[in-house]
Scaffold this active site. Structure first.
Site, short mmCIF file in Angstrom:
data_model
loop_
_atom_site.label_atom_id
_atom_site.label_comp_id
_atom_site.label_asym_id
_atom_site.label_seq_id
_atom_site.Cartn_x
_atom_site.Cartn_y
_atom_site.Cartn_z
N HIS A 220 14.38 -7.41 41.01
CA HIS A 220 14.66 -6.49 39.90
C HIS A 220 14.53 -5.04 40.35
O HIS A 220 15.45 -4.23 40.14
CB HIS A 220 13.68 -6.78 38.75
CG HIS A 220 13.86 -5.87 37.56
ND1 HIS A 220 14.55 -6.25 36.44
CD2 HIS A 220 13.44 -4.60 37.32
CE1 HIS A 220 14.55 -5.26 35.56
NE2 HIS A 220 13.88 -4.26 36.08
N GLU A 221 13.40 -4.69 40.94
CA GLU A 221 13.20 -3.30 41.32
C GLU A 221 14.16 -2.87 42.42
O GLU A 221 14.59 -1.70 42.44
CB GLU A 221 11.74 -3.09 41.76
CG GLU A 221 10.71 -3.36 40.68
CD GLU A 221 10.97 -2.60 39.38
OE1 GLU A 221 11.59 -1.52 39.42
OE2 GLU A 221 10.55 -3.09 38.31
N HIS B 175 17.38 -1.66 40.92
CA HIS B 175 17.33 -0.23 40.59
C HIS B 175 17.57 0.61 41.83
O HIS B 175 18.28 1.63 41.79
CB HIS B 175 15.96 0.13 40.01
CG HIS B 175 15.74 -0.26 38.59
ND1 HIS B 175 16.61 0.10 37.57
CD2 HIS B 175 14.74 -0.96 37.99
CE1 HIS B 175 16.15 -0.37 36.42
NE2 HIS B 175 15.02 -1.02 36.65
N HIS C 115 21.09 1.29 42.76
CA HIS C 115 21.72 2.29 41.89
C HIS C 115 21.54 3.69 42.50
O HIS C 115 22.43 4.54 42.41
CB HIS C 115 21.09 2.21 40.50
CG HIS C 115 21.99 2.63 39.39
ND1 HIS C 115 21.69 2.44 38.07
CD2 HIS C 115 23.20 3.25 39.38
CE1 HIS C 115 22.65 2.91 37.30
NE2 HIS C 115 23.58 3.41 38.08
#
Length: 674
Positions: free
Chosen positions: A466-467, A470, A473
């Protein structure tokens, strides 16, 4: 020379954390704050007619020095808090709020930006976008108010800065101070890997034996395995009491008066700006647009989640009865019996899985997925960081430096709980340009001994993916202006890349390549892998209900007049929802940091699910090609979303990728609720 007042000179432009002392921050902050104030004054007082160059573009890099100081400071305050840094936080917060208010409510700046905005349609698309956003942000901050309104808005923002800092520090104090020693004769049910982690936590604090702390990576597995019901209740009550002021979670820190004042001030701020309430103000710039649309989405999912959770509750209660307990299933029972039910239905033993899910193996997995999707390569980078166990990598593509990636993965008493992605610097193309320095922070249980492998739970592995979603991005950002770089997007869009990346963890091709036994190198057996993936959906009712309860309470707190008694209002909402009594909110209100440690997720906790609707549909775009690493789909994802930052409204970016808006069907299917 104060290292905070020079450009960073570490490898690949990293800060020299080995040279930075806490005593450097105050003087650096004072100097850069004054420089920022002077630069903004020069823009506002410029006698030349406002145009894009002397107003909008001039504002983009004016805070470069201040941001450099604050990015290092707040990184350290989150990962390695101490008394000096907490004192500095309390000092910086109101001064930054005052500085932000002076800029965002300066009528001269507002007039200049408004003038440029009138001709923005003639500007190139990115230039027009940052002009539009600059005017929107000034308007939403109160720059268009009269003098009295601006003065009150300034006071509100300054007070909120103090309160949200206090809220965060109260929770951190409770988390840092609490330990629950577990006697040697009360270890029933605790697997070997968990005992090793509990003993490592004790050793880190200079204690012997084994302890439970309020670190999620420790307390959740304890609640899943501990056979001693009394100890489970004690640990659970402490975990959920953080910030409540009853003393169970530490020093008796009380966040209730803090959060009541936060809610009242947010409501007043929204009304000053002409909105009915804070939720209406907050959602006005999000994809969801209105509280009604948010509530409709959450309610649509709630029905299916509640039904699944109620069915699970009946089965878990039967298991409780079989153990001779005649009372109701309690919150501190759910995880234990849910784990046993998973074992019964899917025969997955965490001790069997742990040797295959080492941190190094899963890092290899996230990097491999990034290489196969986007062509990114990761090379270890030796650099002085804030702790010996923090790691860094050069991120390249085709030999070109794309970013520096930093990972801080292990829990420590001084680290804020949870997991997050931040940046020490963002990508932009101004001047010589700037590559991002991205930081992922987690709170995994460290190995018992130096050099030993660190074992992750399945939830830990999901958090890692998940992290890093990010992080992609930021890494793939390709915009001109820093204000729209990376994750500078609508709050209910920002979780799309992170939650989308989680899907690759569940793919057999990824697990077969990377989930290998740390001693033998053996691949995770296919049968165990398939049972693990099936078990991952087994708790969908519980996880969805606890999340939705938190999201709906957050939304209700910010709609209409703020509650005089937040806990009574919370109880009213939960009673009306009529969910299983043994499933509390994922984040109890007194430590609901997403909502009260700042404004980012206030009235926006729903955004995880809003984004999940999109991430389920986005992954379906790969599946529809028959190749989860389809190059054309990956390239389209990068070109339309990951590289674009906030250069266009979120719904436009989504439509460019998928050509249609998604529904909840893929989400319900992905969670196993249909």
């Amino acid at each position: 020379m104060n290292p905070q007042l020079t450009r960073w000179t570490g490898p690949e432009g990293l800060p020299r954390f080995d040279l930075i002392a806490d005593t450097d921050f105050a003087s650096a902050f004072d100097r850069e704050l004054a420089a920022s104030q002077a630069a903004h004054e020069a823009i506002a007082a410029n006698p030349d007619a406002p145009d894009f160059a002397n107003t909008i573009a001039a504002m983009e890099l004016v805070d470069e020095g201040l941001n450099r100081v604050l990015s290092v400071f707040y990184t350290l305050a989150g990962v390695d808090s101490n008394e000096a840094r907490q004192t500095l936080q309390r000092d910086f917060a109101p001064r930054l709020a005052d500085h932000g208010s002076r800029i965002s409510m300066d009528p001269r700046l507002y007039a200049r930006v408004n003038a440029v905005a009138q001709t923005a349609s003639a500007l190139p698309p990115e230039d027009a976008r940052i002009t539009e956003l600059a005017l929107r942000d000034l308007t939403r901050a109160g720059a268009g108010l009269d003098e009295a309104g601006r003065a009150r808005m300034t006071a509100i923002r300054a007070r909120l800065a103090v309160l949200t800092t206090q809220f965060t520090q109260n929770v951190l104090e409770d988390e840092r101070d609490y330990i629950l020693p577990i006697p040697d004769d009360r270890l029933e049910g605790l697997p070997g890997w968990l005992l090793r982690a509990m003993r490592a936590a004790a050793k880190e604090r200079g204690l012997t034996g084994q302890i439970v702390t309020l670190n999620r990576s420790l307390i959740v597995p304890f609640l899943e395995h501990a056979g001693d019901r009394t100890l489970r209740e004690t640990a659970f009550r402490a975990w959920t009491a953080r910030g409540s002021g009853d003393g169970t979670g530490g020093q008796g820190t009380d966040n209730l008066p803090v959060l009541h004042e936060i809610l009242a001030l947010r409501h007043e701020r929204a009304q000053l700006l002409g909105f009915a309430d804070f939720a209406s103000w907050k959602l006005d710039t999000q994809m969801a647009a209105t509280p009604e649309r948010v509530e409709a989405l959450l309610s649509e999912v709630w029905t299916a989640a509640r039904a699944r959770a109620a069915s699970d509750e009946a089965r878990l209660t039967e298991m409780l009865r079989a153990d001779g307990v005649n009372g109701p299933l309690e919150a501190w029972d759910w995880r234990l019996y849910a784990a046993r039910l998973r074992q019964q239905d899917h025969d997955v033993d965490a001790d069997q899985v742990a040797p295959y899910l080492t941190l190094d193996a899963m890092l290899g997995a996230i990097f491999d997925v990034a290489q196969r999707l986007f062509g990114l390569e990761f090379q270890p980078l030796q650099a002085p960081l804030w702790s010996p166990d923090v790691r860094a990598w050069r991120v390249t593509r085709g030999g070109q430096l794309m970013a520096v990636f930093v990972g801080d993965y292990f829990a420590r008493p001084s680290k804020r709980s949870g997991a997050w992605c931040s940046s020490l610097q963002v990508q932009h193309k101004l001047g010589e340009g700037q590559r991002p320095i991205v930081v992922n922070v987690c709170n995994f249980t460290p190995p018992e001994e130096a050099g030993a492998p660190a074992f992750l739970s399945w939830d830990d592995a999901r958090t890692l993916f998940h992290e890093f979603g990010h992080a992609t991005h930021h890494i793939l950002s390709d915009v001109t202006w820093p204000s729209i770089s990376g994750t500078s997007v609508a709050q209910d869009f920002v979780e799309l890349p992170s939650q989308l990346y989680e899907h690759w963890l569940e793919q057999p091709a990824v697990l077969d390549a990377h989930a290998r036994h740390h001693e033998t190198g053996e691949v995770l057996p296919a049968d165990l892998r398939d049972r693990l993936l099936a078990a991952g959906k087994a708790g969908a009712g519980f996880s969805t209900v606890e999340y939705l309860e938190s999201a709906l309470v957050d939304l209700a707190f910010h709609r209409g007049t703020p509650p005089e008694d937040a806990m009574a209002r919370q109880a009213e909402i939960l009673t009306a929802l009529d969910g299983p009594r043994a499933i509390p909110m994922r984040h109890a209100t007194p430590h609901f940091a997403h909502v009260f440690a700042g404004d980012s997720y206030a009235s926006g906790y729903y955004s995880y699910m809003w984004s999940e609707v999109m991430d389920a549909d986005a992954f379906a775009a790969f599946e529809e090609t028959g190749d989860i690493f389809d190059p054309a789909t990956a390239r389209r994802l990068e070109e339309t979303i990951l590289s674009r930052g906030g250069s266009a409204p979120a719904d436009e970016l989504w439509m460019a990728f998928r050509q249609r808006m998604p529904g909840v069907d893929a989400l319900l299917k992905g969670r196993g609720l249909v």
